[in-house]
Design a protein around this motif. Sequence first.
Motif, short mmCIF file in Angstrom:
data_model
loop_
_atom_site.label_atom_id
_atom_site.label_comp_id
_atom_site.label_asym_id
_atom_site.label_seq_id
_atom_site.Cartn_x
_atom_site.Cartn_y
_atom_site.Cartn_z
N GLU A 116 0.83 -1.20 0.00
CA GLU A 116 0.00 0.00 0.00
C GLU A 116 0.87 1.25 0.00
O GLU A 116 1.80 1.37 0.78
CB GLU A 116 -0.91 -0.02 1.23
N HIS A 382 -4.24 6.52 7.98
CA HIS A 382 -5.31 5.57 7.68
C HIS A 382 -6.36 6.14 6.74
O HIS A 382 -7.01 5.39 6.02
CB HIS A 382 -6.00 5.11 8.98
N HIS A 383 -6.53 7.43 6.75
CA HIS A 383 -7.57 8.06 5.94
C HIS A 383 -6.95 9.14 5.06
O HIS A 383 -5.92 9.71 5.41
CB HIS A 383 -8.65 8.68 6.84
N LYS A 438 -10.58 8.22 1.11
CA LYS A 438 -10.22 6.82 1.37
C LYS A 438 -10.23 6.62 2.87
O LYS A 438 -9.56 7.35 3.61
CB LYS A 438 -8.84 6.53 0.78
N TRP A 439 -10.99 5.62 3.33
CA TRP A 439 -11.18 5.41 4.76
C TRP A 439 -10.87 3.96 5.11
O TRP A 439 -11.49 3.03 4.59
CB TRP A 439 -12.63 5.73 5.17
N LYS A 440 -9.90 3.77 6.01
CA LYS A 440 -9.62 2.44 6.54
C LYS A 440 -10.49 2.25 7.78
O LYS A 440 -10.21 2.81 8.85
CB LYS A 440 -8.14 2.31 6.90
N ARG A 442 -11.21 -0.57 9.44
CA ARG A 442 -10.46 -1.42 10.36
C ARG A 442 -9.50 -2.23 9.52
O ARG A 442 -9.49 -2.13 8.29
CB ARG A 442 -11.39 -2.33 11.17
N LYS A 443 -8.71 -3.04 10.14
CA LYS A 443 -7.74 -3.82 9.39
C LYS A 443 -8.45 -4.74 8.41
O LYS A 443 -9.34 -5.51 8.77
CB LYS A 443 -6.87 -4.65 10.33
N GLU A 446 -11.80 -1.43 3.88
CA GLU A 446 -11.53 -0.10 3.35
C GLU A 446 -12.74 0.40 2.58
O GLU A 446 -13.40 -0.35 1.86
CB GLU A 446 -10.30 -0.15 2.45
N ASN A 448 -14.03 3.58 -0.04
CA ASN A 448 -13.62 4.68 -0.91
C ASN A 448 -14.86 5.38 -1.44
O ASN A 448 -15.81 4.72 -1.90
CB ASN A 448 -12.79 4.15 -2.08
N GLN A 505 -10.53 -7.45 2.73
CA GLN A 505 -9.38 -8.33 2.55
C GLN A 505 -9.77 -9.78 2.82
O GLN A 505 -10.44 -10.08 3.82
CB GLN A 505 -8.26 -7.92 3.50
#
Length: 903
Positions: A116, A382-383, A438-440, A442-443, A446, A448, A505
């Motif tokens: 990434e 993260h964002h 773009k927003w994560k 959590r692990k 994601e 968008n 993921q």
Amino acid sequence: MANQIQKYARLSIVIVFYVFVTQLSAQTGTIKGSVVDAKTNEPLIGASVLIEGTTLGAAADLDGNFEIHNIPAGTHTLVITYVAYKPEKKNGVAVTQNEETILKFALTPDEYALEEVEVVAQANRESENILLLEQKKSLVATQAVGARELSRKGIGNAEAAVTQVSGISKQEGVKNVFVRGLGDRYNATALNGFPIPSEDPEYKNINLGFFGTDIIQNISVNKAFSATNTGDAGGAVIDITSKQLFGDRALSIDVSGGINDSATNKNFLRQDGVDYFGFANSTRPTPGRYNFPNSLDPSEVKLPLNHSYGISLGNMFRLGENRNPLSFFVVATHSSDFSFTEEKVKNTTTDGTIFQDQTGDKYSRNIHQMILTNVDLELNKHHRLAYNFMLIHVNDQYVGDYYGYNSEKFQDSETYMGFYRRQQNNDNLLLTNQLNSKWKLRKGLEFNLGGSHNYVKGLEPDRRENYLSKVNETSYILTGSNRQKRFFSTLEENDFNIKSNIKYQLKNRFGNENSFIRLGYNGRFVNDDFEAVEYYFDALSGTFPIENLKLDDLYNQSNMDAGKFVMVEGDPNSYHVSKYIHSGYVDADYQLFKKLTANVGLKYDYVDMTVEHRVQHTAPGSESIVKNYFLPSVNMKYDLNDKNILRLGVSKTYTLPQSKEISPYQYVNISFVSQGDPQIKPSDNYNLDLKWEFYPSASELISLTGFYKHIKHPIARVDKGNSAGLLTYTNISDYATVAGMELEIRKNLLNVSNADHTKLNKLTAGFSASYTYSNLEVQIANTNPKNTQLEGAAPFLTNFDVSYQLQNQERVWMTSLVFNYFSKRIHTIGSRTFKDIIEEGVPTMDFVSSYKFNKHLSVKFKWMNVLNPSYKLTRKSSTTDDKVILNEFKKGQNLSLGVSYEL
């Protein structure tokens, strides 16, 4: 007394504080240097250099250089990182107060480190090496051209850039490019992933020549399709990524001047009504009055000089406790270019009888401005929020004087000889606003979300056409039958786009992050309005000389009031288009085996397109296309080893006809008239790609691609075979077949540097070639079935470039030679008994040389179109096979010298 003591106390505190700060600053030093690729010595733009245990650091600039100031004297450890390269740690770096420590770092590519990419790394995609590495890691086959390559080759805009990609060519006189033999309607253009509309009702895509390299970070060309691509494409999706800030700050100024060798020795004709910045006076006359704001008589420019200037600046800020990076970057440019061509224009009947045979002097000028603004905010790593604004304003104008024979236009001359002057300018404006996030969550999860608005205004204001028929060698009369015209047209378009997806993921048995599933929605909502009106004038009586023709003395309010001519305002021709496309998709990447990864997707498009048209002498009408499309795609990547890759791509897409192709509105040009056909229906495209890639090193590539396309109901431009030279658009066949091969080679012929990488001697070469076979059976009214090729499909294309770089410390000399060739191809498919119009093959060559004196100052010399070849359109007679040259001209050579200063 007390006040005096307080005053001295405050003064003492100030003096002590000043001495302390001065002493403190005196105990600091500076580290400066550069970061390069260990194998190629290419600058690693955006590489991060940090002092361990501190917040001090810098990012490498366009030349790989960095500077870190106010470092406490002593010994430090530096950490150097760059995406897809192995990090390096340098211990024991000594910093002496008030002195500079100079270092150079050479990083080694890490073939497995392209994960990434964060904000700093995203800005480095100007680099040829990083784009090649991304191409290698990508699951779906793609190609890209970066800003560094564009600069090295002296390429001035996006249109010229994409023609460097294998299988892509430009057809002269036709806007935009052909990809694997598929023209404008089969391709799609995007900016930062968002669609961009056309400024011209004749075309689907915006003119790529509008996008100067000053705003381009890179251009990706996707010829293989996945569910995330637009469904309305069959040749390629061309995505322009705009520039962002490199490092912590930027400021550069560029100035250049030059000549077109054909234009400088002429008394250059320039039309009235366009100011220095290219804004045209588009005011229409008051009804019943001859109060046009622009003159009919052009003025003369004694020495037309090409020139351009631009500025770019940016800065990086760190916000809050987490030092979140907030950057802004602005680019503004202006250019003006002159050119002159001597043209030959002919037209024939089916048996080869010539009814038009003219020579023309065409004086052209292009005026161009761009403003790009980018604001980028990263939150807690993260964002991410990114806003892009772009303004492009372009005015293309020309004055064309044409002399000679035309039996259709000069019917009131006994010899059908005459003179024709056409003055045209196209004033186009594009405003784009884009917001991406773009927003994560959590692990492994994601989200968008993004949106854009495009506003296009395309004007063709006050096109002036005047015909004069020849009486004798010195005298002409004004031609009758509505041959004196002025024309105004306006296209306005609002284009709203939204895109969103959520990416999850997936776990696979290899424990990596190569597997995920993605759900998404894209929406596009387009409304455009086009209106055109034409004014006709009677021919005034009398004979007039051509050498000193003064049309303003003939056509004016006084003569109109005196009844010497009548002005008629034609009924407006107009159409309104509403196009709504809702797209939902699901796709997944999954690593099936250690060496095999697959992408499988399904896209659903709901298309609702309506064209309402009102055309002179025709009843108002409306045509609609409402379609549901299910578009599957499969892309597979097999890693034979760490240097060899096999790729397979299979997909279905579609092609919608354009607004003007559906509307029966007629557009008049010098040698043809085009008209839409309301009966056109969309095409379905079935695509197959198989590609082998070999990467000898991080900067070298050998690839071979085979492709096949089956197109149902292909759309093409055809010659209707009448005396007006009418062209139209139709579904020319039940299906068309396209197949071919593409070869690309990038090779370092010489690459020698000293131990500390301060000196470099490098010679590189690039070569690409493609062969395209296309075939269809023409099935249109009043035409015997025949087999032919697709319009614009050149069977053979080749590009070759060689570049030499000599570097000694900060001094760099680079020179490049770029050669391109396309073989003859079909310009327009003939109908009835007409043969196809052929564009003859053309070789072109450009030479570019630059010298960098230091990190601030550089100069660049360009010699473009060195060979100055002839561009020709030809057609054979239907009875004798004799070839007639319908159009021929040369563009002239352009020479320029530019200076660039960077802080």
